[in-house]
Motif scaffolding. Structure first.
Motif, short mmCIF file in Angstrom:
data_model
loop_
_atom_site.label_atom_id
_atom_site.label_comp_id
_atom_site.label_asym_id
_atom_site.label_seq_id
_atom_site.Cartn_x
_atom_site.Cartn_y
_atom_site.Cartn_z
N GLN A 179 -5.65 5.01 -6.84
CA GLN A 179 -5.39 4.47 -5.45
C GLN A 179 -6.29 3.38 -4.95
N HIS A 180 -7.43 3.17 -5.86
CA HIS A 180 -8.33 2.25 -5.30
C HIS A 180 -8.78 1.29 -6.78
N HIS A 181 -7.67 1.29 -7.49
CA HIS A 181 -7.99 0.68 -8.73
C HIS A 181 -8.50 -0.76 -8.71
N THR A 182 -7.96 -1.58 -7.70
CA THR A 182 -8.24 -2.91 -7.64
C THR A 182 -9.58 -2.99 -7.28
N GLU A 183 -10.04 -2.45 -6.19
CA GLU A 183 -11.41 -2.54 -5.85
C GLU A 183 -12.52 -1.99 -6.99
N ILE A 184 -12.15 -0.93 -7.66
CA ILE A 184 -12.94 -0.20 -8.53
C ILE A 184 -13.05 -1.28 -9.97
#
Length: 344
Positions: A179-184
């Motif tokens: 779900q938060h792959h971009t930020e991670i």
């Protein structure tokens, strides 16, 4: 007479003036000397104070200095010198630390793999930290948790503390990672975190393990206690007695969904420094563990685990509706899953 009076008056003034003038001058000189003295003293005090502060400020700089590691230029972003808030690294303060994360899916051998890593004297893998929902509720809590882990302030049974050379965690794909792959990904690249992908080739065996584990959460076959991993053959035999029934109609769609999730994870995190492992390969070829240690840049060690495999042997003995599964899978590219493709 008038002239004499004037002359007397002038003489009086001429005579008295010299008596007052030196006193006034002396007072002026004294005041001037005092002002100059105070000014000079204040300058001296400031200079002494400045030198003292400069001396104190220089001390931490000397303490922080660590020799440049003998590494390739491309490795520099992946070498860190954490300064924990909860303790001092003491003589290990200048020992470089590598950051990593094991990205996997439930029942893919990640628990066993992590025990192998933690068997290394310089590696700390802190477990499935984001299984707790509040820690993955938003990107801020995720980053806050990761910062604590990589700063060596996360204390667990796996912590090596002062002389840790590689620190990380185990992170399942369904725990906020996708779900938060971009930020991670941005965080991993900025902080120099290396990724270890661990997947399972035989997705049918994984499915059996998932269903059996879900059943034991309610049944608690081991004396009323649920265990996802065991350390004795006796416990493994008890858990292996349960044979799940798999929905043959949904079997192919479920296998495809797992494949698609795996492919997405590899696509999302492709820009990071990573290594891809498969459970079966690690089981059959223990030199894979050497590759992992080289990847983490830690000294090579023989790694061992106390975990005992639960489901082993022929798949036909592990499911209730084996014949139904064979009919569905035969003729598809999943047909190879029906074979026992490894031993442990």
């Amino acid at each position: 007479m008038a002239d004499d009076l004037c002359s007397f008056t002038k003489d009086v003034f001429i005579t008295k003036a010299p008596k007052k003038s030196p006193l006034v001058l002396r007072m002026i000189v004294l005041v001037f000397a005092m002002v100059c003295g105070v000014y000079i003293c204040s300058i001296c005090v400031k200079q002494i104070s400045t030198r003292s502060k400069a001396g104190f400020l220089n001390i931490p700089v000397i303490q922080k200095a660590c020799p440049e590691p003998n590494i390739e230029p491309w490795e520099i972003p992946y070498v860190h010198y954490p300064k924990p808030k909860t303790y001092s690294r003491a003589e290990c303060a200048c020992n470089p630390v590598r950051y990593f994360a094991i990205l996997s899916m439930q029942r893919s051998g990640s628990g066993w793999f992590e025990t192998l890593l933690n068997n290394h004297t310089n590696v700390s893998s802190n477990g499935e930290i984001f299984s707790v929902k509040v820690r993955r509720s938003n990107i801020s809590t995720i980053v806050e948790t990761l910062d604590k882990i990589y700063n060596l302030d996360w204390l667990s049974s796996a912590s090596k503390n002062e002389c840790t050379a590689a620190v990380g965690l185990k992170w399942m794909l369904n725990q906020g990672l996708m779900q938060h792959h971009t930020e991670i990904v941005e965080y991993f690249n900025t902080r120099g975190v290396s990724i270890i992908f661990l997947f399972r080739r035989n997705l049918l065996r994984r499915m059996i393990s998932v269903l059996a584990n879900l059943y034991d959460r309610d049944a608690k076959l081991l004396n009323g206690t649920h265990k996802s991993h065991v350390h004795s053959p006796h416990e493994a035999d008890i858990l292996a007695k349960y044979k799940p029934t798999i929905n043959a109609t949904l079997l192919i769609p479920n296998l495809k969904q797992v494949e698609e999730t795996t492919a997405k994870a590899l696509e999302y995190f492709n820009s990071t420094r990573h290594i891809i492992l498969y459970y079966e390969d690690v089981v059959k070829n223990r030199t894979k563990l050497t590759d992992v240690q080289d990847f983490l840049k830690v000294p090579r060690r023989e790694l061992k685990s106390r975990q005992v495999k639960i489901h082993k042997g022929s798949l036909s003995q592990q499911v209730e509706n084996w014949d139904d599964l064979k009919k569905v899978i035969n003729g598809t590219h999943y047909e190879s899953f029906l074979q026992a493709d490894y031993r442990k």
